[in-house]
Design a protein around this motif. Sequence first.
Motif, PDB file in Angstrom:
ATOM      1  N   GLU A   1       2.938  -9.184  -1.797  1.00  0.00           N
ATOM      2  CA  GLU A   1       2.225  -9.160  -3.073  1.00  0.00           C
ATOM      3  C   GLU A   1       2.478 -10.417  -3.900  1.00  0.00           C
ATOM      4  OE1 GLU A   1       1.613  -6.230  -6.965  1.00  0.00           O
ATOM      5  OE2 GLU A   1       2.884  -5.587  -5.281  1.00  0.00           O
ATOM      6  N   GLU A   2       3.722 -10.918  -3.908  1.00  0.00           N
ATOM      7  CA  GLU A   2       4.001 -12.089  -4.741  1.00  0.00           C
ATOM      8  C   GLU A   2       3.290 -13.331  -4.222  1.00  0.00           C
ATOM      9  OE1 GLU A   2       8.322 -12.970  -4.440  1.00  0.00           O
ATOM     10  OE2 GLU A   2       8.265 -11.462  -2.855  1.00  0.00           O
ATOM     11  N   LEU A   3       3.172 -13.461  -2.886  1.00  0.00           N
ATOM     12  CA  LEU A   3       2.445 -14.592  -2.325  1.00  0.00           C
ATOM     13  C   LEU A   3       0.954 -14.480  -2.636  1.00  0.00           C
ATOM     14  CD1 LEU A   3       2.158 -17.129  -0.641  1.00  0.00           C
ATOM     15  CD2 LEU A   3       2.249 -15.713   1.435  1.00  0.00           C
ATOM     16  N   VAL A   4       0.408 -13.291  -2.470  1.00  0.00           N
ATOM     17  CA  VAL A   4      -1.008 -13.081  -2.787  1.00  0.00           C
ATOM     18  C   VAL A   4      -1.282 -13.412  -4.255  1.00  0.00           C
ATOM     19  CG1 VAL A   4      -2.851 -11.350  -2.939  1.00  0.00           C
ATOM     20  CG2 VAL A   4      -1.333 -11.384  -0.956  1.00  0.00           C
ATOM     21  N   SER A   5      -0.352 -13.056  -5.133  1.00  0.00           N
ATOM     22  CA  SER A   5      -0.524 -13.334  -6.558  1.00  0.00           C
ATOM     23  C   SER A   5      -0.567 -14.830  -6.842  1.00  0.00           C
ATOM     24  CB  SER A   5       0.601 -12.686  -7.369  1.00  0.00           C
ATOM     25  OG  SER A   5       0.551 -11.282  -7.270  1.00  0.00           O
ATOM     26  N   ILE A   6       0.297 -15.600  -6.172  1.00  0.00           N
ATOM     27  CA  ILE A   6       0.281 -17.058  -6.333  1.00  0.00           C
ATOM     28  C   ILE A   6      -1.078 -17.614  -5.929  1.00  0.00           C
ATOM     29  CG2 ILE A   6       1.231 -19.244  -5.495  1.00  0.00           C
ATOM     30  CD1 ILE A   6       3.915 -17.774  -5.118  1.00  0.00           C
ATOM     31  N   LEU A   7      -1.556 -17.175  -4.785  1.00  0.00           N
ATOM     32  CA  LEU A   7      -2.819 -17.700  -4.262  1.00  0.00           C
ATOM     33  C   LEU A   7      -3.993 -17.301  -5.146  1.00  0.00           C
ATOM     34  CD1 LEU A   7      -2.301 -17.039  -0.441  1.00  0.00           C
ATOM     35  CD2 LEU A   7      -1.740 -19.080  -1.782  1.00  0.00           C
ATOM     36  N   ALA A   8      -3.976 -16.068  -5.633  1.00  0.00           N
ATOM     37  CA  ALA A   8      -5.082 -15.584  -6.457  1.00  0.00           C
ATOM     38  C   ALA A   8      -5.140 -16.305  -7.808  1.00  0.00           C
ATOM     39  CB  ALA A   8      -4.953 -14.084  -6.674  1.00  0.00           C
ATOM     40  N   SER A   9      -4.028 -16.916  -8.221  1.00  0.00           N
ATOM     41  CA  SER A   9      -4.007 -17.630  -9.498  1.00  0.00           C
ATOM     42  C   SER A   9      -4.591 -19.031  -9.391  1.00  0.00           C
ATOM     43  CB  SER A   9      -2.567 -17.726 -10.020  1.00  0.00           C
ATOM     44  OG  SER A   9      -1.790 -18.626  -9.235  1.00  0.00           O
ATOM     45  N   CYS A  10      -4.870 -19.475  -8.165  1.00  0.00           N
ATOM     46  CA  CYS A  10      -5.368 -20.830  -7.953  1.00  0.00           C
ATOM     47  C   CYS A  10      -6.885 -20.873  -8.098  1.00  0.00           C
ATOM     48  CB  CYS A  10      -4.971 -21.336  -6.572  1.00  0.00           C
ATOM     49  SG  CYS A  10      -3.188 -21.409  -6.314  1.00  0.00           S
ATOM     50  N   GLU A  11      -7.348 -21.963  -8.658  1.00  0.00           N
ATOM     51  CA  GLU A  11      -8.788 -22.136  -8.872  1.00  0.00           C
ATOM     52  C   GLU A  11      -9.258 -23.405  -8.172  1.00  0.00           C
ATOM     53  OE1 GLU A  11     -10.545 -19.939 -10.472  1.00  0.00           O
ATOM     54  OE2 GLU A  11      -8.984 -18.745 -11.465  1.00  0.00           O
ATOM     55  N   GLY A  12     -10.549 -23.426  -7.834  1.00  0.00           N
ATOM     56  CA  GLY A  12     -11.157 -24.691  -7.425  1.00  0.00           C
ATOM     57  C   GLY A  12     -11.540 -24.807  -5.969  1.00  0.00           C
ATOM     58  N   ARG A  13     -10.746 -24.247  -5.033  1.00  0.00           N
ATOM     59  CA  ARG A  13     -11.056 -24.391  -3.619  1.00  0.00           C
ATOM     60  C   ARG A  13     -10.966 -23.022  -2.938  1.00  0.00           C
ATOM     61  NH1 ARG A  13     -13.250 -28.271  -4.800  1.00  0.00           N
ATOM     62  NH2 ARG A  13     -12.516 -30.422  -4.722  1.00  0.00           N
ATOM     63  N   PRO A  14     -11.841 -22.751  -1.976  1.00  0.00           N
ATOM     64  CA  PRO A  14     -11.716 -21.506  -1.218  1.00  0.00           C
ATOM     65  C   PRO A  14     -10.366 -21.436  -0.504  1.00  0.00           C
ATOM     66  CG  PRO A  14     -13.840 -22.544  -0.796  1.00  0.00           C
ATOM     67  CD  PRO A  14     -13.013 -23.541  -1.548  1.00  0.00           C
ATOM     68  N   ILE A  15      -9.796 -20.240  -0.460  1.00  0.00           N
ATOM     69  CA  ILE A  15      -8.512 -20.007   0.205  1.00  0.00           C
ATOM     70  C   ILE A  15      -8.683 -18.879   1.205  1.00  0.00           C
ATOM     71  CG2 ILE A  15      -6.103 -19.289  -0.088  1.00  0.00           C
ATOM     72  CD1 ILE A  15      -6.280 -20.360  -2.969  1.00  0.00           C
ATOM     73  N   THR A  16      -8.238 -19.110   2.427  1.00  0.00           N
ATOM     74  CA  THR A  16      -8.197 -18.059   3.441  1.00  0.00           C
ATOM     75  C   THR A  16      -6.742 -17.685   3.678  1.00  0.00           C
ATOM     76  OG1 THR A  16     -10.210 -18.829   4.531  1.00  0.00           O
ATOM     77  CG2 THR A  16      -8.753 -17.407   5.810  1.00  0.00           C
ATOM     78  N   TYR A  17      -6.427 -16.401   3.538  1.00  0.00           N
ATOM     79  CA  TYR A  17      -5.066 -15.912   3.758  1.00  0.00           C
ATOM     80  C   TYR A  17      -4.990 -15.182   5.102  1.00  0.00           C
ATOM     81  CZ  TYR A  17      -0.915 -13.133   3.741  1.00  0.00           C
ATOM     82  OH  TYR A  17       0.273 -12.564   4.130  1.00  0.00           O
ATOM     83  N   ALA A  18      -3.883 -15.378   5.802  1.00  0.00           N
ATOM     84  CA  ALA A  18      -3.626 -14.689   7.072  1.00  0.00           C
ATOM     85  C   ALA A  18      -2.193 -14.194   7.094  1.00  0.00           C
ATOM     86  CB  ALA A  18      -3.871 -15.628   8.254  1.00  0.00           C
ATOM     87  N   GLY A  19      -1.995 -12.989   7.635  1.00  0.00           N
ATOM     88  CA  GLY A  19      -0.633 -12.499   7.826  1.00  0.00           C
ATOM     89  C   GLY A  19      -0.374 -11.133   7.240  1.00  0.00           C
ATOM     90  N   GLY A  20      -0.087 -10.164   8.118  1.00  0.00           N
ATOM     91  CA  GLY A  20       0.418  -8.882   7.663  1.00  0.00           C
ATOM     92  C   GLY A  20      -0.597  -7.794   7.423  1.00  0.00           C
ATOM     93  N   ILE A  21      -1.884  -8.121   7.324  1.00  0.00           N
ATOM     94  CA  ILE A  21      -2.888  -7.081   7.079  1.00  0.00           C
ATOM     95  C   ILE A  21      -3.073  -6.285   8.369  1.00  0.00           C
ATOM     96  CG2 ILE A  21      -5.267  -6.587   6.419  1.00  0.00           C
ATOM     97  CD1 ILE A  21      -5.259  -9.221   4.840  1.00  0.00           C
ATOM     98  N   GLY A  22      -2.555  -5.050   8.359  1.00  0.00           N
ATOM     99  CA  GLY A  22      -2.505  -4.273   9.593  1.00  0.00           C
ATOM    100  C   GLY A  22      -3.353  -3.025   9.613  1.00  0.00           C
ATOM    101  N   THR A  23      -3.860  -2.610   8.451  1.00  0.00           N
ATOM    102  CA  THR A  23      -4.678  -1.401   8.353  1.00  0.00           C
ATOM    103  C   THR A  23      -5.761  -1.643   7.302  1.00  0.00           C
ATOM    104  OG1 THR A  23      -3.356  -0.416   6.570  1.00  0.00           O
ATOM    105  CG2 THR A  23      -2.662   0.055   8.853  1.00  0.00           C
ATOM    106  N   MET A  24      -6.743  -0.744   7.263  1.00  0.00           N
ATOM    107  CA  MET A  24      -7.757  -0.840   6.223  1.00  0.00           C
ATOM    108  C   MET A  24      -7.144  -0.588   4.848  1.00  0.00           C
ATOM    109  SD  MET A  24     -10.459  -1.880   7.654  1.00  0.00           S
ATOM    110  CE  MET A  24     -11.576  -1.712   6.244  1.00  0.00           C
ATOM    111  N   GLU A  25      -6.078   0.208   4.808  1.00  0.00           N
ATOM    112  CA  GLU A  25      -5.371   0.428   3.543  1.00  0.00           C
ATOM    113  C   GLU A  25      -4.704  -0.865   3.071  1.00  0.00           C
ATOM    114  OE1 GLU A  25      -6.236   4.160   5.426  1.00  0.00           O
ATOM    115  OE2 GLU A  25      -5.124   2.428   6.221  1.00  0.00           O
ATOM    116  N   ASP A  26      -4.102  -1.620   4.013  1.00  0.00           N
ATOM    117  CA  ASP A  26      -3.539  -2.925   3.671  1.00  0.00           C
ATOM    118  C   ASP A  26      -4.620  -3.849   3.124  1.00  0.00           C
ATOM    119  OD1 ASP A  26      -0.983  -2.256   4.544  1.00  0.00           O
ATOM    120  OD2 ASP A  26      -1.237  -3.174   6.525  1.00  0.00           O
TER     121      ASP A  26
END
Length: 257
Positions: free
Chosen positions: A196-221
């Motif tokens: 969650e803390e890493l996702v929060s850092i990334l979500a606070s960034c503006e200006g360029r598209p960001i693709t995140y990878a890692g740990g999403i293992g279920t539809m709930e995730d």
Amino acid sequence: MRFRPCIDIHNGKVKQIVGGSLKDAGDQAEENYISEQDSTFYAKMYKKDNLRGGHIILLNPAGSEYYEATRKQALAALQAFPGGMQIGGGVTAENAKEYLDAGASHVIVTSYVFREGRIRWDRLEQLLQVTGREHLVLDLSCRKREDGAYYIVTDRWQTFTDEKLTSELMGKLGAYCDEFLIHGVDVEGKSAGAPEELVSILASCEGRPITYAGGIGTMEDLERFRVQSGGKLDFTIGSALDLFGGKVAYDVVKNYY
């Protein structure tokens, strides 16, 4: 927020690995899945489903005995979906044009720019002379250190740099690239949810598209990731996808917006 597909290639095979387990010595990695299909199978599928902007990653270094087999698979995938996928793994100012000419929409770069723990701005400028900003993706994949901060890692995620992943740093680097790709290496291949803390850092960034990878293992995730990110980040699912032996349905996430 959209799904970005992947083709990870190691020892000439399409694989899903546990991110932090990759070792250059002996070309070893803890493997979650080894595909019986080659890279073109996946590239053609992504093309048919119009899933643009996914990434092909070469997981062997240039000195590996498997490098040419891995590179051959990568080039074949580019040819199967010209203009549709990005490519990374050992990209430099010297070979970037070759990959773009072979059909990559973008080249993805980390280690060439981050050397001896620091950003080599001169190398970044050299890359821009070859690719232009519009064809360059910076990979800021990261791991957490003892101080609780996330630091950018290089050399197939084996080497820590001294650069903390912050919105300020991404703002500076955003002037040089078209997109960012970021693996949460500590959870890569473990289907343990996105930090969650890493996702929060990334979500606070503006200006360029960001693709995140890692740990999403279920539809709930994935739903938690959507809420935590405010729907601002694109995402990749690897080992957890049913294409690679997991339980998350490709036919569902390919339509996820």
